[in-house]
Design a protein around this motif. Structure first.
Motif, PDB file in Angstrom:
ATOM      1  N   ASN A  29      21.240  34.582  35.842  1.00 30.16           N
ATOM      2  CA  ASN A  29      21.493  34.159  37.217  1.00 30.16           C
ATOM      3  C   ASN A  29      22.458  32.991  37.265  1.00 30.16           C
ATOM      4  N   LEU A  30      22.313  32.085  36.312  1.00 35.70           N
ATOM      5  CA  LEU A  30      23.183  30.914  36.277  1.00 35.70           C
ATOM      6  C   LEU A  30      24.629  31.350  36.078  1.00 35.70           C
ATOM      7  N   THR A  31      24.833  32.266  35.141  1.00 33.29           N
ATOM      8  CA  THR A  31      26.187  32.769  34.901  1.00 33.29           C
ATOM      9  C   THR A  31      26.745  33.409  36.165  1.00 33.29           C
ATOM     10  N   LEU A  32      25.881  34.192  36.819  1.00 36.62           N
ATOM     11  CA  LEU A  32      26.325  34.890  38.022  1.00 36.62           C
ATOM     12  C   LEU A  32      26.698  33.903  39.118  1.00 36.62           C
ATOM     13  N   ILE A  33      25.836  32.890  39.304  1.00 35.76           N
ATOM     14  CA  ILE A  33      26.094  31.915  40.374  1.00 35.76           C
ATOM     15  C   ILE A  33      27.386  31.167  40.094  1.00 35.76           C
ATOM     16  N   ARG A  34      27.596  30.788  38.833  1.00 32.35           N
ATOM     17  CA  ARG A  34      28.834  30.090  38.495  1.00 32.35           C
ATOM     18  C   ARG A  34      30.043  30.968  38.745  1.00 32.35           C
ATOM     19  N   SER A  35      29.889  32.269  38.415  1.00 31.16           N
ATOM     20  CA  SER A  35      31.024  33.163  38.623  1.00 31.16           C
ATOM     21  C   SER A  35      31.313  33.360  40.104  1.00 31.16           C
ATOM     22  N   ILE A  36      30.225  33.475  40.892  1.00 31.79           N
ATOM     23  CA  ILE A  36      30.422  33.623  42.342  1.00 31.79           C
ATOM     24  C   ILE A  36      31.165  32.415  42.877  1.00 31.79           C
ATOM     25  N   PHE A  37      30.712  31.254  42.444  1.00 33.74           N
ATOM     26  CA  PHE A  37      31.335  30.015  42.904  1.00 33.74           C
ATOM     27  C   PHE A  37      32.813  30.008  42.527  1.00 33.74           C
ATOM     28  N   LEU A  38      33.078  30.370  41.292  1.00 33.65           N
ATOM     29  CA  LEU A  38      34.459  30.385  40.816  1.00 33.65           C
ATOM     30  C   LEU A  38      35.316  31.306  41.666  1.00 33.65           C
ATOM     31  N   LYS A  39      34.795  32.502  41.897  1.00 32.47           N
ATOM     32  CA  LYS A  39      35.591  33.512  42.584  1.00 32.47           C
ATOM     33  C   LYS A  39      35.883  33.103  44.028  1.00 32.47           C
ATOM     34  N   LEU A  40      34.812  32.750  44.734  1.00 31.03           N
ATOM     35  CA  LEU A  40      35.023  32.433  46.137  1.00 31.03           C
ATOM     36  C   LEU A  40      35.801  31.133  46.289  1.00 31.03           C
ATOM     37  N   ALA A  41      35.535  30.157  45.395  1.00 35.44           N
ATOM     38  CA  ALA A  41      36.236  28.897  45.529  1.00 35.44           C
ATOM     39  C   ALA A  41      37.712  29.044  45.203  1.00 35.44           C
TER      40      ALA A  41
ATOM     41  N   ASN B  63      31.481  43.511  38.829  1.00 33.00           N
ATOM     42  CA  ASN B  63      32.232  44.509  39.572  1.00 33.00           C
ATOM     43  C   ASN B  63      31.996  44.394  41.064  1.00 33.00           C
ATOM     44  N   VAL B  64      30.715  44.126  41.408  1.00 35.94           N
ATOM     45  CA  VAL B  64      30.405  43.947  42.827  1.00 35.94           C
ATOM     46  C   VAL B  64      31.120  42.722  43.362  1.00 35.94           C
ATOM     47  N   LEU B  65      31.185  41.700  42.553  1.00 37.55           N
ATOM     48  CA  LEU B  65      31.868  40.478  42.948  1.00 37.55           C
ATOM     49  C   LEU B  65      33.325  40.776  43.291  1.00 37.55           C
ATOM     50  N   ASP B  66      33.959  41.643  42.500  1.00 37.19           N
ATOM     51  CA  ASP B  66      35.332  42.043  42.791  1.00 37.19           C
ATOM     52  C   ASP B  66      35.444  42.696  44.163  1.00 37.19           C
ATOM     53  N   LEU B  67      34.474  43.601  44.425  1.00 28.56           N
ATOM     54  CA  LEU B  67      34.491  44.291  45.720  1.00 28.56           C
ATOM     55  C   LEU B  67      34.354  43.302  46.858  1.00 28.56           C
ATOM     56  N   VAL B  68      33.399  42.368  46.690  1.00 27.63           N
ATOM     57  CA  VAL B  68      33.158  41.388  47.745  1.00 27.63           C
ATOM     58  C   VAL B  68      34.408  40.559  47.971  1.00 27.63           C
ATOM     59  N   ASN B  69      35.038  40.184  46.885  1.00 22.75           N
ATOM     60  CA  ASN B  69      36.242  39.378  46.968  1.00 22.75           C
ATOM     61  C   ASN B  69      37.325  40.083  47.777  1.00 22.75           C
ATOM     62  N   SER B  70      37.537  41.371  47.470  1.00 24.53           N
ATOM     63  CA  SER B  70      38.615  42.067  48.171  1.00 24.53           C
ATOM     64  C   SER B  70      38.241  42.303  49.626  1.00 24.53           C
ATOM     65  N   GLN B  71      36.949  42.515  49.877  1.00 27.50           N
ATOM     66  CA  GLN B  71      36.529  42.699  51.269  1.00 27.50           C
ATOM     67  C   GLN B  71      36.743  41.411  52.051  1.00 27.50           C
ATOM     68  N   THR B  72      36.476  40.270  51.410  1.00 28.27           N
ATOM     69  CA  THR B  72      36.710  38.987  52.068  1.00 28.27           C
ATOM     70  C   THR B  72      38.178  38.844  52.433  1.00 28.27           C
ATOM     71  N   VAL B  73      39.049  39.246  51.506  1.00 28.51           N
ATOM     72  CA  VAL B  73      40.485  39.181  51.785  1.00 28.51           C
ATOM     73  C   VAL B  73      40.822  40.032  53.003  1.00 28.51           C
ATOM     74  N   THR B  74      40.198  41.214  53.082  1.00 29.05           N
ATOM     75  CA  THR B  74      40.456  42.078  54.232  1.00 29.05           C
ATOM     76  C   THR B  74      40.035  41.403  55.530  1.00 29.05           C
ATOM     77  N   TRP B  75      38.853  40.802  55.510  1.00 27.60           N
ATOM     78  CA  TRP B  75      38.372  40.144  56.729  1.00 27.60           C
ATOM     79  C   TRP B  75      39.271  38.980  57.130  1.00 27.60           C
ATOM     80  N   VAL B  76      39.679  38.212  56.121  1.00 26.21           N
ATOM     81  CA  VAL B  76      40.526  37.054  56.418  1.00 26.21           C
ATOM     82  C   VAL B  76      41.840  37.527  57.002  1.00 26.21           C
TER      83      VAL B  76
END
Lengths: 188, 658
Positions: free
Chosen positions: B392-404, B478-491
């Motif tokens: 979970n820690l790795t995942l949270i750090r990666s989420i933070f990295l990606k979105l930030a 992989n899901v993180l990638d999807l979320v990232n690209s969806q965020t770009v679409t929304w923005v």
């Protein structure tokens, strides 16, 4: 030989649709597969197919609970796990996409209740875990691990603390796991 | 008096009869206990449910079934269902016309609903492919693909909304204008950067100029544009929040209070849809490893409790140091991204070099996002947490990295000096990111994953192949990638209205690319992935992305005043509605101004507070009731056991004295 679709009378087909969760196509496919198992087509619907033959289906072949599944769905008086076509439909209905959580958990409980006494006791749980991990000696958990695991399971799920997990306790655990509906599924 | 004596005698006789029949067996207390347990009403009910249709009387059992439950939902075999139906038909004849009509109506309505549901689910694409993937890789990987399909459907829905409210009005307006016939050629660079012809095409904001129908002041294209965009955003918020809440309710709300981790794994562990015998033995391996890991983790917690003070101090120092290291890594990654953005704003000389420079920030972001998660997972191994916490820690750090990193990109875009048409420039950046995401996936599938598999399969003995091994399909990243690209679409959707269409095409291609990667290049992951808790996580990440895009949109709307380009050239976005409101009759105007005033907002907030409070307190009361009921259950069962024990000792004593 023509499609097997015509072999199943129309009124029977609609009755099956009403009484099971299967669609028309699924029932017809089931009928086709079952007649292949039977060896001769359009046999009487009450004729049984032995458990050994049913277990050759690829959908069941590698399932560690396959014998239990046959036993639970069999209506045979001899308790030999043989299935009629209607038993087979019952099986597919319970494992279908659209069956409810209620019915799936009920049958799961009966499949896991190896001694058919209506509760999951320590021995049932041990058999269940052995099925999950593989039955051979080197794949089994050690005695110590097994003891710890079973006591953990009972600690978690045995709400009324009587040493066994009964149906309502089992359904209580299952109902909080939405994974279950998607994994308790066999589609032809 | 007589009656009672007789009954007692009767009872004795019954007892003796029973004891006679069972004299051979042991006379232990336990025997009587089990006997009585078997006679208890609850276990009788069980037995009845367990009995086969042949042996039990349908009339007896069907009495307990609720007639409103559909027959197919009863856990009995077909013959028994038939019998029950027969009985119900008999009943129907005896009950009134109204009741029978109502019941049959209920049945037809249910059937209609099922039909519609079945037809709708038949429309969803890729059912067979998903089924096959599920059979080979289990539910977890399928969850990823289902999520992908969900995003695709969402984007297609956006396309419909935008085509209706944004594209069509402008096109209709345009066709009445004079048509520009100059058609410059489309350069390959334009497709990647979104310049040249594309700049004045429907893809970008500036295409949607102001226009209105003469007879309706209200029906102008800026208003419709705003309406379309707001409905897109609202729709996404509602969908994502609903999904998140449903998942949350399922897993965490109940899961935290009643931990039944191991029970899940045992009771819901087997995936009955697995057909392949190899996959089955793999699954068994997973489950065994998973159970062993859990037991190990339990022992780990026991060990943690026995840790000495010195160990604790050392561990805390280590953790602080490692967290510092992670922060440094994150900081340097952000700095790298920032510099790449600065660098990309300089103009190079050569065309291709320019293109490279334009794509420098996305390339940097992708590289950083590719490398750092591996380092994070290595770092977390040293921190001496339990395995789940590590993951979970790795995942949270990666989420933070990606979105930030996306956030930094957006931030630097917002703070760059505005050009003539800032809206278009912003839209272009989002367009670029989307195109780059697609290129990255393509590149990843054919130039990283496939060569690796090829190497491993061709030269299995070489040391490089043994070191690399086949790739695992890591669902969270992989899901993180999807979320990232969806965020770009929304923005980007506000400034690049055709972005949902582009990303729908991208997702569709991505599905096949990922399917190729999974089926051809990957081995199933060593850890099972839980769908339920993970889908909460997926949607929670989506929610984060969505809120980020809403914030960006608000900032952007404030930033671009009047005088830019596109539909809001002459006014600001907020003033667009006032033109329309002014044409309405007075009472409606008054109502609208009241609704938008502070007084109404205050009342609304107050009402919401009251409703929320009542819900929270009700939830608390329910929780207490659950606690009490659980206690009561334990008491009842212990009472039952006590009474049975008492009864059997008394019986035994009576038998001995006789």
């Amino acid at each position: 030989m023509g499609g097997t679709a015509s072999k199943l009378p129309k009124d029977l087909l609609s009755e099956y649709q009403e009484l099971t969760f299967l669609t028309k196509q699924e029932i017809l496919l089931a009928h086709k597969r079952f007649s292949e198992l039977q060896g001769r087509e359009n046999g009487p619907y009450s004729s049984r197919v032995s458990m050994e033959k049913v277990l050759t289906l690829p959908e069941l072949k590698s399932n560690p609970f396959r014998k239990r599944i046959c036993h639970v769905f069999s209506t045979s008086d001899l308790r030999d796990g043989s299935l009629t076509f209607e038993d087979f439909l019952d099986l597919l209905s319970a494992f279908s996409d659209s069956a409810t959580l209620e019915i799936k958990s009920h049958y799961a409980f009966r499949i896991f209740d190896f001694d058919d006494d209506g509760t999951l006791d320590a021995r049932d749980l041990e058999k269940l875990v052995n099925c999950l991990t593989g039955e051979t000696d080197d794949t089994r958990l050690t005695v110590e691990e097994m003891r710890q695991l079973i006591s953990n399971i009972l600690e978690e799920s045995d709400i009324d603390k009587d040493g066994t997990v009964n149906l309502s306790e089992f359904q209580h655990v299952i109902s909080r796991s939405p994974d279950f509906v998607s994994s308790f599924k066999i589609v032809l | 008096m007589m009656d009672r004596a007789e009954r007692t005698a009767d009872f004795h006789r019954l007892l003796s009869e029973e004891s006679c029949s069972s004299d051979v067996s042991s006379d232990s207390c336990e025997y009587y206990q089990t006997e009585i347990f078997g006679l208890l009403p609850s276990s009788q009910a069980h037995r009845r449910a367990h009995a086969d249709a042949v042996t039990h009387d349908p009339a007896e059992s069907s009495g307990s079934w609720d007639p409103s439950v559909p027959l197919r939902a009863l856990p009995v075999c077909l013959q028994a269902k038939r019998d029950i139906r027969e009985r119900q038909h008999l009943q129907r004849r005896s009950i009134g016309n109204w009741d029978s009509w109502r019941r049959s109506q209920q049945t037809t309505r249910r059937r209609l609903k099922e039909h519609v549901g079945g037809a709708l689910s038949g429309l969803l694409p890729w059912r067979h492919t998903l089924h096959k993937i599920e059979g080979q890789f289990g539910v977890g990987v399928k969850a990823y693909f289902v999520f992908l399909r969900y995003l695709l459907c969402l984007n297609l829905l956006y396309c419909v909304i935008i085509a209706g409210s944004v594209l069509t009005p402008t096109l209709v307006n345009r066709s009445s204008d004079d048509q520009k016939t100059k058609q410059p050629t489309l350069d390959y660079k334009d497709i990647f950067v979104g310049s040249g012809v594309l700049e004045n095409s429907p893809v970008f904001h500036s295409f949607y100029t102001r226009g209105s129908w003469v007879d309706f002041e209200c029906l102008n294209s800026p208003l419709l544009f705003l309406l379309g965009m707001i409905s897109v955003l609202f729709l996404s918020i509602i969908m994502v929040v609903r999904r998140t809440v449903v998942g949350y309710k399922h897993s965490w709300l109940t899961g935290n209070r009643f931990s039944s981790n191991l029970s899940y794994k045992v009771f819901c562990g087997w995936d009955f849809s697995v057909q392949d015998s190899q996959a089955a033995s793999l699954k068994q391996n997973f489950i065994r490893n998973e159970l062993k890991m859990d037991l190990e983790e339990q022992k780990f917690h026991e060990r943690v409790q026995r840790r000495s003070l010195r160990l604790w101090v050392r561990l805390i120092f280590l953790r602080v140091f490692l967290n510092f290291l992670v922060l440094v890594l994150l900081g340097s990654a952000f700095a790298l991204i920032y510099y790449s953005i600065v660098l990309s704003q300089k103009k190079g000389l050569h065309k291709t070099l320019n293109l490279m420079l334009e794509y420098l920030p996305p390339i940097t972001m992708a590289t950083v996002n590719y490398i750092l998660p591996y380092i994070f997972s290595k770092v977390s191994e040293f921190e001496d947490y339990s395995l789940t916490i590590q993951l979970n820690l790795t995942l949270i750090r990666s989420i933070f990295l990606k979105l930030a990193s996306l956030g930094i990109y957006l931030f630097s875009l917002i703070h760059s000096d505005p050009s003539a048409c800032g809206e278009n420039a912003f839209g272009k950046e989002m367009y670029k990111l989307t195109v780059f995401n697609f290129l990255e996936c393509f590149f990843n599938a054919f130039f990283v994953a496939y060569p690796r598999t090829f190497l491993v399969e061709r030269f299995p003995s070489s040391s490089l192949a043994q070191m690399l091994g086949k790739k695992e399909f890591e669902i969270p990243f992989n899901v993180l990638d999807l979320v990232n690209s969806q965020t770009v679409t929304w923005v980007g959707v506000f400034y690049c209205p055709l972005l949902p269409a582009i990303s729908a095409v991208r997702l569709m291609t991505l599905f096949y690319l990922k399917k190729f990667t999974v089926v051809r290049c990957c081995v199933p992951a060593q850890r099972m992935f839980r769908t339920a808790s993970s889908s909460v996580l997926f949607h929670f990440m989506l929610l984060l992305g969505l809120s980020m895009s809403v914030v960006t949109l608000v900032v952007n709307i404030n930033r671009f005043g009047p005088g830019g380009c596109g539909p809001f050239k002459d006014t600001t976005v907020l003033n667009v509605t006032s033109v329309c409101v002014k044409t309405l009759p007075d009472p409606v105007q008054n109502t609208i101004s009241y609704i938008s005033s502070e007084a109404f907002a205050f009342a609304l907030i107050l009402a919401e507070v009251v409703i929320l409070t009542s819900y929270v307190s009700r939830g608390r009361a329910n929780r207490k009731a659950i606690e009490r009921l659980k206690d009561m259950l334990v008491m009842c069962s212990s009472d039952k056991r006590f009474l049975v024990k008492q009864h059997s000792t008394i019986t035994r004593r009576q038998l001995r004295t006789r």
